[in-house]
Scaffold this active site. Structure first.
Site, mmCIF file in Angstrom:
data_model
loop_
_atom_site.group_PDB
_atom_site.id
_atom_site.type_symbol
_atom_site.label_atom_id
_atom_site.label_comp_id
_atom_site.label_asym_id
_atom_site.label_seq_id
_atom_site.Cartn_x
_atom_site.Cartn_y
_atom_site.Cartn_z
ATOM 1 N N SER A 122 0.861 -1.181 0.000
ATOM 2 C CA SER A 122 0.000 0.000 0.000
ATOM 3 C C SER A 122 0.891 1.223 0.000
ATOM 4 O O SER A 122 1.871 1.300 0.763
ATOM 5 C CB SER A 122 -0.903 0.004 1.236
ATOM 6 O OG SER A 122 -1.696 1.177 1.269
ATOM 7 N N HIS A 180 1.301 12.217 0.221
ATOM 8 C CA HIS A 180 0.672 13.499 0.541
ATOM 9 C C HIS A 180 1.678 14.614 0.233
ATOM 10 O O HIS A 180 2.590 14.869 1.019
ATOM 11 C CB HIS A 180 0.278 13.560 2.017
ATOM 12 C CG HIS A 180 -0.908 12.723 2.370
ATOM 13 N ND1 HIS A 180 -2.172 12.979 1.874
ATOM 14 C CD2 HIS A 180 -1.021 11.632 3.174
ATOM 15 C CE1 HIS A 180 -3.021 12.083 2.358
ATOM 16 N NE2 HIS A 180 -2.353 11.258 3.143
ATOM 17 N N HIS A 209 -2.821 7.450 -4.055
ATOM 18 C CA HIS A 209 -2.957 6.228 -3.257
ATOM 19 C C HIS A 209 -3.036 5.032 -4.189
ATOM 20 O O HIS A 209 -3.651 5.104 -5.263
ATOM 21 C CB HIS A 209 -4.230 6.285 -2.404
ATOM 22 C CG HIS A 209 -4.687 4.936 -1.933
ATOM 23 N ND1 HIS A 209 -5.717 4.246 -2.549
ATOM 24 C CD2 HIS A 209 -4.228 4.133 -0.935
ATOM 25 C CE1 HIS A 209 -5.887 3.092 -1.927
ATOM 26 N NE2 HIS A 209 -5.010 2.996 -0.950
ATOM 27 N N ASN A 248 -2.906 0.416 -3.939
ATOM 28 C CA ASN A 248 -2.584 -0.808 -3.216
ATOM 29 C C ASN A 248 -2.795 -2.017 -4.109
ATOM 30 O O ASN A 248 -3.632 -2.008 -5.026
ATOM 31 C CB ASN A 248 -3.386 -0.924 -1.915
ATOM 32 C CG ASN A 248 -4.845 -1.213 -2.153
ATOM 33 O OD1 ASN A 248 -5.223 -2.349 -2.403
ATOM 34 N ND2 ASN A 248 -5.678 -0.179 -2.085
ATOM 35 N N ARG A 267 -2.958 -6.347 -3.553
ATOM 36 C CA ARG A 267 -3.051 -7.309 -2.466
ATOM 37 C C ARG A 267 -3.484 -8.692 -2.961
ATOM 38 O O ARG A 267 -4.165 -8.828 -3.990
ATOM 39 C CB ARG A 267 -4.030 -6.824 -1.396
ATOM 40 C CG ARG A 267 -5.431 -6.567 -1.917
ATOM 41 C CD ARG A 267 -6.317 -5.930 -0.861
ATOM 42 N NE ARG A 267 -7.656 -5.650 -1.370
ATOM 43 C CZ ARG A 267 -7.982 -4.526 -2.005
ATOM 44 N NH1 ARG A 267 -7.085 -3.575 -2.184
ATOM 45 N NH2 ARG A 267 -9.223 -4.344 -2.449
ATOM 46 N N HIS A 288 -21.784 10.435 3.746
ATOM 47 C CA HIS A 288 -22.245 11.438 4.714
ATOM 48 C C HIS A 288 -21.993 12.854 4.224
ATOM 49 O O HIS A 288 -22.563 13.806 4.772
ATOM 50 C CB HIS A 288 -21.576 11.204 6.065
ATOM 51 C CG HIS A 288 -20.097 11.351 6.062
ATOM 52 N ND1 HIS A 288 -19.264 10.413 5.484
ATOM 53 C CD2 HIS A 288 -19.284 12.316 6.563
ATOM 54 C CE1 HIS A 288 -18.008 10.796 5.637
ATOM 55 N NE2 HIS A 288 -17.990 11.947 6.275
#
Length: 291
Positions: free
Chosen positions: A89, A93, A103, A105, A107, A167
């Site tokens: 990962s 920033h 970002h 990743n 896996r 949200h």
């Protein structure tokens, strides 16, 4: 596939990304720390920080195994009493508000009843730049087009769906690709993952180099911190990887390295009409765009 082959492949991606970041930002200091997991396995956490282009970056590798935590079982593609997981990962920033956060990743996961791959890459700008978005998406599209097991259009849609803050009613950024629970043609998917890992440098670093030295002032930095607050909210509330790492007893410092070093919350902030800040808000609150 042998577990050692997978871990070595992810380690190669880790070394490539860290070396490329180091060449671009000679002021960043690289710290390497090995850690062990009490239930089995561990990892190598590589973090960068300094006074240059990169405010904080992490390129972390892990390989963990043991009994499957009950909270994980219902979310797994193949359920089992024991699991093994390995992957890499990375998060970057930048210091400059004009340079987007990156970002990615990759896996691999298995239980005593099955195995699968997952991963992806996405870009989170603080000021929208169409050329950057087209370059990033075009790079991902090019690697997907080289592999029959890849589905760029479908994975782009999944990325837009996944990196969304319900949200807030906002996308986290301009997206990228997101794939999970790929259980078929595992050898072919592994070849794709290695190809994708090798491409990540070219997909992101030209953007960081071009935007990371642009002039900015206190107002842009404040906006940067406000939008970073949204990044924190997603990673702590909605991100599956954060939850998986904490539920399986991973190293908290490595898991939370995805968080920016500075963030701000100010619910009274209002962007000026027709400003570049409002342009970004209109984008993240609108329908996903085809790049």
């Amino acid at each position: 596939m042998k577990r050692s082959e997978l871990e070595d492949g992810y380690r190669n991606v880790q070394a490539t990304l860290a070396a490329a970041l180091g060449r671009l930002d000679g002021a960043a200091h690289l710290d390497k720390e090995k850690w062990d997991r009490a239930g089995g396995g561990g990892g190598d956490s590589w973090t960068m920080a300094g006074d240059g282009l990169v405010e904080r970056a992490a390129v972390n590798l892990s390989a963990v195994w043991g009994e499957t935590p009950p909270a994980m079982t219902e979310r797994m593609a193949s359920r089992g009493t024991h699991f093994y997981a390995t992957g890499i990962s990375t998060i970057v920033h930048p210091r400059n508000p004009h340079a987007p956060t990156f970002h990615a990743n990759l896996r691999y996961f298995e239980t005593d009843t099955g195995a699968w791959f997952g991963g992806g890459a996405d870009l989170t700008p603080y000021y929208l730049d169409a050329d950057d978005a087209r370059h990033f998406h075009g790079s991902l599209r090019s690697v997907c087009d080289r592999h029959d097991v890849a589905d760029h259009a479908g994975w782009k849609t999944e990325c837009d769906r996944y990196f969304f803050l319900p949200h807030r009613g906002e996308a986290r950024g301009v997206g990228g690709i997101f794939f999970d629970h790929l259980t078929d043609s595992l050898e072919a998917v592994w070849e794709f993952q290695q190809d994708l890992g090798a491409l990540l440098v070219d997909a992101y670093l030209p953007i960081l180099e071009a935007r990371g030295r642009a002039p900015f002032g206190p107002a842009q930095d404040r906006w940067h911190e406000l939008r970073r607050g949204r990044y924190v909210e997603f990673n702590l509330v909605w991100d599956r990887g954060t939850r998986f790492g904490l539920e399986t007893g991973g190293r908290a410092a490595s898991i939370l390295a995805s968080l920016p070093p500075r963030a701000r919350w100010d619910e009274t902030f209002r962007a000026e009409p027709d400003s570049r800040e409002q342009e970004l808000l209109d984008f993240v609150r609108g329908e996903p765009r085809a790049w």
